[in-house]
Design a protein around this motif. Structure first.
Motif, PDB file in Angstrom:
ATOM      1  N   GLU A  89      19.570 -37.067  18.214  1.00  0.00           N
ATOM      2  CA  GLU A  89      20.924 -37.721  17.992  1.00  0.00           C
ATOM      3  C   GLU A  89      21.710 -36.996  18.975  1.00  0.00           C
ATOM      4  O   GLU A  89      22.516 -35.319  18.739  1.00  0.00           O
ATOM      5  N   HIS A 155      27.595 -40.486  14.065  1.00  0.00           N
ATOM      6  CA  HIS A 155      28.006 -39.042  14.672  1.00  0.00           C
ATOM      7  C   HIS A 155      28.828 -38.947  15.460  1.00  0.00           C
ATOM      8  O   HIS A 155      29.604 -38.198  16.202  1.00  0.00           O
ATOM      9  N   HIS A 176      22.473 -43.582   9.414  1.00  0.00           N
ATOM     10  CA  HIS A 176      22.711 -43.000   8.680  1.00  0.00           C
ATOM     11  C   HIS A 176      24.214 -42.507   8.631  1.00  0.00           C
ATOM     12  O   HIS A 176      25.342 -41.411   8.618  1.00  0.00           O
TER      13      HIS A 176
END
Ligand SMILES: [Zn+2]
Length: 321
Positions: A89, A155, A176
């Motif tokens: 991430e 993100h 997500h």
């Protein structure tokens, strides 16, 4: 039917207990992508986590397989095993070196995004000043495409995500992320981003995190509603599931070493309260009933199966190498 969980989090610690991962297996999940590091985690922590998680997987070959292709996921379905891939991430653990992408792939990383909430040298984050993909970021997209790793835009900031989706020669996913049209939050994505993702051939996987689905007690019906929104807007071939459950474990401290400011990565101004510690999620057993909940939104059993995992399996089959 393949059941594909596009993102889950264990403590970022080499001794993290894999019991929650085995519960996912028992709940009927066939593939899970597990986070092995974010922009806030130094390389020493990321590598130690990869080493620990690879060892946990190798200790139980009757339960787990580190997936190198979708064939491994399909075999896992018939064998009752859980196929696992890792995700990164943020691009900071790539150390500004595009060739690091292939190294992470060789260690089991199957998807990655470039910014974790904040801007960096590669791309803009969703909780920072608007910043697109940098020149280095363009080389990074090419490296991800070349390495056969899934390009993920969760993100990432809006501008950067649109730049990435325009630059990528492969389908791009949001592993997500939830529709902003349903819940106003900086981590959620606009209709423009959802349509752009679909235009790459990719999939928007919706999470079950309380603040992103807009409920203190998220249920399978919240998740189904968010997936149905994506399906209606962009087509059912472009919706998926990434519940993003954080399996916090008492006594396992995964705070990044050194100076660490949680309020920088999860700004209070963006609605975070003591980082994500107070987030709640649908129960793991949701996986057993999620297909039913999707059909309750009007999807056929076939369409529900696409959302449950068929779509992500299609994209992974075309991207992974
Ligand atoms: Zn995340």
């Amino acid at each position: 039917m393949i059941v594909w969980e596009a993102h889950a989090c264990l403590p970022l610690h080499p001794q993290a207990d894999f019991a929650p991962i085995d519960r996912l297996r028992a709940a009927g999940v066939n593939y899970v992508s597990i986070n092995i590091g974010m922009d806030m985690n130094p390389l020493s922590q990321v590598m130690s986590v990869i080493g620990g998680f690879r060892a946990r997987i190798a200790e139980h070959p009757e339960r787990y397989v580190l997936a190198s292709g979708v064939d491994d996921v399909e075999s896992a379905v018939t064998e009752g095993r859980l196929a696992i891939g890792f995700d990164l991430e943020g691009a900071m653990p790539l150390l500004d070196q595009p060739e690091m992408v292939a190294l992470y792939r060789d260690l089991g990383v199957r998807q990655m995004h470039f910014a974790y909430n904040r801007n960096n040298s590669v791309a803009g984050g969703c909780h920072d000043a608007e910043q697109g993909l940098t020149p280095l970021g363009r080389r990074m997209v090419a490296a991800v495409n070349e390495a056969g790793v899934l390009m993920d835009c969760s993100h990432t900031g809006r501008r950067a995500s649109l730049d990435i989706m325009a630059a990528s020669t492969q389908p791009v996913i949001f592993s997500h992320s939830n529709p902003l049209a349903l819940v106003e939050h900086g981590r959620n994505v606009t209709d423009e981003q959802i349509r752009a993702c679909a235009a790459t051939g990719g999939v928007v996987c919706v999470s079950g995190v309380s603040m992103f689905v807009g409920s203190r007690e998220p249920t399978v019906d919240h998740v189904a509603r968010h997936a149905a929104y994506v399906a209606e807007l962009a087509g059912v071939e472009h919706a998926g599931i990434g519940l993003d459950i954080s399996f916090i474990q008492p006594g396992v401290d995964d705070t990044p070493p050194g100076a660490f400011d949680a309020g920088y990565w999860w700004p209070r101004s963006a609605g975070y309260d003591r980082a994500l510690q107070r987030s709640t999620y649908p129960p793991i057993d949701s996986w057993r009933v999620l297909s039913t909940a999707l059909q309750a939104t009007g999807m056929t059993p076939h369409e529900a199966a696409l959302v449950m995992g068929g779509n992500m399996a299609r994209v992974a089959r075309s991207v992974w190498r």
